[in-house]
Motif scaffolding. Structure first.
Motif, PDB file in Angstrom:
ATOM      1  N   ASN A   1       0.851  -1.188   0.000  1.00  0.00           N
ATOM      2  CA  ASN A   1       0.000   0.000   0.000  1.00  0.00           C
ATOM      3  C   ASN A   1       0.887   1.238   0.000  1.00  0.00           C
ATOM      4  OD1 ASN A   1       0.733   0.674   2.651  1.00  0.00           O
ATOM      5  ND2 ASN A   1      -0.957  -0.467   3.517  1.00  0.00           N
ATOM      6  N   GLU A   2       0.376   2.289  -0.608  1.00  0.00           N
ATOM      7  CA  GLU A   2       1.100   3.548  -0.684  1.00  0.00           C
ATOM      8  C   GLU A   2       0.211   4.621  -0.079  1.00  0.00           C
ATOM      9  OE1 GLU A   2       2.905   4.268  -4.649  1.00  0.00           O
ATOM     10  OE2 GLU A   2       1.902   2.383  -5.157  1.00  0.00           O
ATOM     11  N   ASN A   3       0.567   5.096   1.102  1.00  0.00           N
ATOM     12  CA  ASN A   3      -0.216   6.132   1.757  1.00  0.00           C
ATOM     13  C   ASN A   3       0.236   7.490   1.234  1.00  0.00           C
ATOM     14  OD1 ASN A   3      -1.434   8.008   3.458  1.00  0.00           O
ATOM     15  ND2 ASN A   3      -1.378   6.598   5.192  1.00  0.00           N
ATOM     16  N   LEU A   4      -0.657   8.167   0.520  1.00  0.00           N
ATOM     17  CA  LEU A   4      -0.344   9.460  -0.073  1.00  0.00           C
ATOM     18  C   LEU A   4      -1.036  10.601   0.667  1.00  0.00           C
ATOM     19  CD1 LEU A   4      -0.677   8.410  -3.815  1.00  0.00           C
ATOM     20  CD2 LEU A   4       1.377   8.437  -2.390  1.00  0.00           C
ATOM     21  N   GLY A   5      -1.440  10.335   1.885  1.00  0.00           N
ATOM     22  CA  GLY A   5      -2.112  11.361   2.678  1.00  0.00           C
ATOM     23  C   GLY A   5      -3.611  11.320   2.457  1.00  0.00           C
ATOM     24  N   SER A   6      -4.097  12.039   1.454  1.00  0.00           N
ATOM     25  CA  SER A   6      -5.539  12.102   1.212  1.00  0.00           C
ATOM     26  C   SER A   6      -6.066  10.851   0.517  1.00  0.00           C
ATOM     27  CB  SER A   6      -5.888  13.333   0.380  1.00  0.00           C
ATOM     28  OG  SER A   6      -5.282  13.237  -0.902  1.00  0.00           O
ATOM     29  N   GLU A   7      -5.185  10.037  -0.045  1.00  0.00           N
ATOM     30  CA  GLU A   7      -5.619   8.794  -0.663  1.00  0.00           C
ATOM     31  C   GLU A   7      -4.610   7.681  -0.407  1.00  0.00           C
ATOM     32  OE1 GLU A   7      -6.249  10.030  -4.708  1.00  0.00           O
ATOM     33  OE2 GLU A   7      -4.186   9.619  -5.254  1.00  0.00           O
ATOM     34  N   LEU A   8      -5.094   6.465  -0.562  1.00  0.00           N
ATOM     35  CA  LEU A   8      -4.286   5.277  -0.326  1.00  0.00           C
ATOM     36  C   LEU A   8      -4.331   4.437  -1.597  1.00  0.00           C
ATOM     37  CD1 LEU A   8      -2.789   3.493   1.822  1.00  0.00           C
ATOM     38  CD2 LEU A   8      -5.015   2.435   2.275  1.00  0.00           C
ATOM     39  N   ILE A   9      -3.183   4.133  -2.155  1.00  0.00           N
ATOM     40  CA  ILE A   9      -3.104   3.267  -3.332  1.00  0.00           C
ATOM     41  C   ILE A   9      -2.774   1.860  -2.824  1.00  0.00           C
ATOM     42  CG2 ILE A   9      -1.973   2.828  -5.535  1.00  0.00           C
ATOM     43  CD1 ILE A   9      -3.493   5.522  -5.388  1.00  0.00           C
ATOM     44  N   VAL A  10      -3.618   0.905  -3.166  1.00  0.00           N
ATOM     45  CA  VAL A  10      -3.456  -0.466  -2.695  1.00  0.00           C
ATOM     46  C   VAL A  10      -3.213  -1.390  -3.888  1.00  0.00           C
ATOM     47  CG1 VAL A  10      -4.596  -2.397  -1.526  1.00  0.00           C
ATOM     48  CG2 VAL A  10      -4.915  -0.064  -0.685  1.00  0.00           C
TER      49      VAL A  10
ATOM     50  N   ASP B   1      -9.838   6.134  -0.131  1.00  0.00           N
ATOM     51  CA  ASP B   1      -9.727   7.299   0.742  1.00  0.00           C
ATOM     52  C   ASP B   1      -8.567   7.078   1.711  1.00  0.00           C
ATOM     53  OD1 ASP B   1     -10.589   8.545   3.557  1.00  0.00           O
ATOM     54  OD2 ASP B   1     -11.421   9.755   1.926  1.00  0.00           O
ATOM     55  N   GLY B   2      -7.793   8.108   1.957  1.00  0.00           N
ATOM     56  CA  GLY B   2      -6.611   8.004   2.804  1.00  0.00           C
ATOM     57  C   GLY B   2      -6.887   7.651   4.252  1.00  0.00           C
ATOM     58  N   SER B   3      -8.141   7.732   4.677  1.00  0.00           N
ATOM     59  CA  SER B   3      -8.459   7.398   6.069  1.00  0.00           C
ATOM     60  C   SER B   3      -8.511   5.891   6.306  1.00  0.00           C
ATOM     61  CB  SER B   3      -9.793   8.032   6.474  1.00  0.00           C
ATOM     62  OG  SER B   3     -10.853   7.481   5.710  1.00  0.00           O
ATOM     63  N   ASN B   4      -8.488   5.090   5.250  1.00  0.00           N
ATOM     64  CA  ASN B   4      -8.481   3.629   5.391  1.00  0.00           C
ATOM     65  C   ASN B   4      -7.165   3.168   6.003  1.00  0.00           C
ATOM     66  OD1 ASN B   4     -10.952   2.369   4.016  1.00  0.00           O
ATOM     67  ND2 ASN B   4     -10.302   3.932   2.559  1.00  0.00           N
ATOM     68  N   ARG B   5      -7.235   2.200   6.878  1.00  0.00           N
ATOM     69  CA  ARG B   5      -6.051   1.616   7.509  1.00  0.00           C
ATOM     70  C   ARG B   5      -5.919   0.185   7.040  1.00  0.00           C
ATOM     71  NH1 ARG B   5      -4.539   6.019   7.618  1.00  0.00           N
ATOM     72  NH2 ARG B   5      -5.045   7.492   9.228  1.00  0.00           N
TER      73      ARG B   5
END
Length: 61
Positions: free
Chosen positions: A6-15, A29-33
Motif C-alpha cells: 500500500n502507498e499512503n499518499l495522505g488524502s488517498e491510499l493506493i493499494v 480514501d486516505g483514512s483507510n487503515r
C-alpha cells in the motif's frame, strides 16, 4: 483480495492487491487503515473504473 503493498499518499491510499491470478490496483480514501498481508473485500463502482490491457498497458474500458 490480499494486499501486497500500500502507498499512503495522505488524502488517498493506493493499494496493490491480488486475488487468484488477478492483480489489482485501487485508489481508496486516505483514512483507510490497510496493511500488507490484509485480506480485503472490494466492490467496484463501474462508472469510476478504468481497466488496462496487461500487455499493451492501453485502457480497454
Amino acid at each position: 483480495a490480499t494486499v501486497e503493498v500500500n502507498e499512503n499518499l495522505g488524502s488517498e491510499l493506493i493499494v496493490h492487491a491480488s486475488t487468484g491470478n488477478e492483480r489489482l490496483t485501487v485508489r481508496l480514501d486516505g483514512s483507510n487503515r490497510i496493511a500488507a498481508g490484509d485480506s480485503i473485500q472490494l466492490a467496484v463502482k463501474m462508472d469510476h473504473a478504468v481497466f488496462f490491457d496487461a500487455e499493451t498497458e492501453q485502457a480497454v474500458y
